[in-house]
Enzyme design. Structure first.
Site, PDB file in Angstrom:
ATOM      1  CB  SER A   1      -1.099  -0.429   1.634  1.00  0.00           C
ATOM      2  OG  SER A   1      -2.153   1.545   1.359  1.00  0.00           O
TER       3      SER A   1
ATOM      4  CG  ASP B   1      -5.712  -3.207  -4.493  1.00  0.00           C
ATOM      5  OD1 ASP B   1      -6.814  -2.225  -3.873  1.00  0.00           O
ATOM      6  OD2 ASP B   1      -4.516  -3.054  -3.683  1.00  0.00           O
TER       7      ASP B   1
ATOM      8  CG  HIS C   1      -6.002  -1.798  -0.612  1.00  0.00           C
ATOM      9  ND1 HIS C   1      -4.316  -2.033  -0.968  1.00  0.00           N
ATOM     10  CD2 HIS C   1      -5.426  -1.305   0.621  1.00  0.00           C
ATOM     11  CE1 HIS C   1      -3.702  -0.918  -0.469  1.00  0.00           C
ATOM     12  NE2 HIS C   1      -4.215  -0.769   0.694  1.00  0.00           N
TER      13      HIS C   1
END
Ligand SMILES: CC(=O)SCCNC(=O)CCNC(=O)[C@H](O)C(C)(C)COP(=O)(O)OP(=O)(O)OC[C@H]1O[C@@H](n2cnc3c(N)ncnc32)[C@H](O)[C@@H]1OP(=O)(O)O
Ligand SMILES: N[C@@H](CCO)C(=O)O
Length: 323
Positions: A128, A271, A304
C-alpha cells in the site's frame, strides 16, 4: 500505542520538503531484525497506513512473511524498518501533515540509509502506501536496491484513490468522531462486496441488534481510535494521495529508466485502491522500456487488505526472490 522495543533514532538535519517546509531537525526511528547491519544482505520493509516499524514480534504485522525460517528469513537477511516520522509510534513530531508527500518520506528513508552507511540493499518491499514510498525511494536512488517489491500499490495515486483520500480528509477534519468514522469509510475501500457477503451474508448481531457488517465496521472504527492518533492518520492519508514518482520530473520513462532493480510488482485481483489494471499497465510499460520487471497477482475476495491476509499466496509469490 507503543512499539515493543525502543526504536533506534537518527537525527536528520536541514530538510526541506517538496512543498518548501524547512525542518532544522527531524527524528527518524527504525528497528532492525535478524543479523546486525552490514553482516548480511539488507531488506528494507516499509509499513502501510496504520503500521509501524514493528514488522515482527508479538504485535508484528508481517509475522507470516518475515522471521526465522520464514520467506524473508531473518537468519539470512537483516530487516530494517523505518517509522514514517509523525506516524505516532515513536514520539517524532511534524508541524503539519500538509508539509509532506510520499516522496519526502522516501527521501528521509534514503537519507537514513545513507547515515547508516548503507549504499546498496538486497530489497525494498512494502504494501500500500509503504509500496508507494518504495517506488519513490527507487526513483530517488535508482541504484539503491537489487529488488524492488511494491505490493498492493503503484507508482502513482489515481484520481479514484485521491478522491477517497479527499473524503477521508473531510471526515478527519470535520467529524466529531474522526478516526472511527474515517476507518469505517476506509474499510469499504480496503475490502469488497464479495468479502462482506462471505463474512456476514446479511446476518444480524443478536447481542447488539444491528447487522453484523455494522457491528464489524464499528469494531474496526473503535479499535483504530484506541491505537492511532488523529494527526498521524491525516499525515498517512496525505502520503497515500501524493504518491507519484513523476510529479515535477518529466515522463514516466525518464524517471524509471535509471532504476537498476529487478522489479517484482504484486497486485491483488480485487484491489479497489491500486487496481490490477493499473499494475498490469505499469508492468507493460516497464517491459517496453526493457527494465527487469514481473507482475504477479494475489487472488482474493478481500480486496486491498489481502496483502495482510493472503499469506500463503504472498509467501509463494515471493519465495524465488528470497530463496
Ligand atoms: C502493513 C501495515 O502496516 S498494517 C498494520 C497493521 N494493520 C492492521 O492491523 C489493520 C487492522 N486490521 C485489519 O485490517 C485486519 O485485522 C487484518 C487485515 C490485519 C486481518 O483481517 P481479518 O483476519 O479478515 O480480520 P477482520 O477484518 O475480519 O476483523 C476481525 C476482527 O473483527 C471482529 N469481528 C468479527 N465479526 C464481527 C462482528 N460481526 N461484529 C463486531 N466485530 C466483529 C473480530 O472479533 C476481530 O476482532 P479483533 O481484531 O479485535 O480480534
Ligand atoms: N489495513 C491497512 C490498510 C492500508 O493499506 C492498514 O490499516 O494499514
Amino acid at each position: 500505542m507503543r512499539l515493543e522495543n525502543k526504536p533506534n533514532i537518527l537525527t536528520l538535519t536541514n530538510f526541506t520538503t517538496e512543498s518548501g517546509a524547512f525542518y532544522a531537525t527531524l527524528n527518524l526511528s527504525y528497528q532492525v531484525f535478524g543479523p546486525a547491519l552490514h553482516t548480511a544482505p539488507i531488506v528494507v520493509v516499509n509499513h502501510a497506513l496504520t503500521g509501524n516499524s514493528q514488522v515482527i514480534g508479538a504485535t508484528g504485522w508481517w509475522n507470516d512473511l518475515i522471521g526465522p525460517a520464514k520467506t524473508i528469513d531473518t537468519q539470512k537477511y537483516t530487516v530494517i524498518a523505518f517509522n514514517v516520522p509523525g506516524n505516532g509510534f515513536d514520539g517524532s513530531v511534524i508541524e503539519s501533515y500538509l508539509d509532506f508527500t510520499a516522496r519526502d518520506v522516501a527521501q528521509l528513508f534514503n537519507l537514513g540509509l545513507q547515515q547508516l552507511e548503507i549504499n546498496l540493499v538486497y530489497a525494498i518491499i512494502g504494501g500500500s502506501v509503504g509500496g508507494g514510498i518504495a517506488w519513490e525511494m527507487a526513483a530517488l536512488s535508482p541504484q539503491l536496491a537489487q529488488h524492488l517489491i511494491p505490493i498492493a500499490t503503484d507508482w502513482k495515486a489515481t484520481d479514484w484513490l485521491m478522491a477517497n483520500c479527499y473524503l477521508q480528509e473531510q471526515i478527519l477534519n470535520n467529524s466529531s468522531r474522526p478516526i472511527e468514522d474515517a476507518r469505517i469509510h476506509a474499510m469499504l475501500c480496503y475490502r469488497t462486496p464479495e468479502s462482506f457477503e462471505a463474512k456476514f451474508n446479511r446476518t444480524i448481531n443478536s447481542e447488539l441488534g444491528v447487522f453484523n457488517i455494522e457491528s464489524w465496521l464499528a469494531h474496526h472504527g473503535e479499535k483504530l481510535q484506541q491505537r492511532f492518533q488523529l494527526a498521524s492518520y491525516k499525515l498517512m492519508n496525505q502520503l497515500l494521495k501524493t504518491i507519484d514518482i513523476t510529479r515535477g520530473r518529466g515522463s514516466f520513462e525518464s524517471v524509471v529508466a535509471p532504476i537498476t532493480a529487478n522489479i517484482h510488482i504484486i497486485g491483488i485481483n480485487t484491489d479497489l485502491f491500486f487496481t490490477p489494471t493499473e499494475n498490469r499497465k505499469t508492468n507493460l510499460e516497464l517491459q517496453q522500456l526493457q527494465l527487469q520487471t514481473s507482475y504477479q497477482e494475489i487472488e482474493s475476495i478481500h480486496g486491498h487488505d489481502a496483502f495482510l491476509i493472503e499469506f500463503e499466496q504472498l509467501n509463494r509469490l515471493l519465495a524465488t526472490v528470497f530463496e
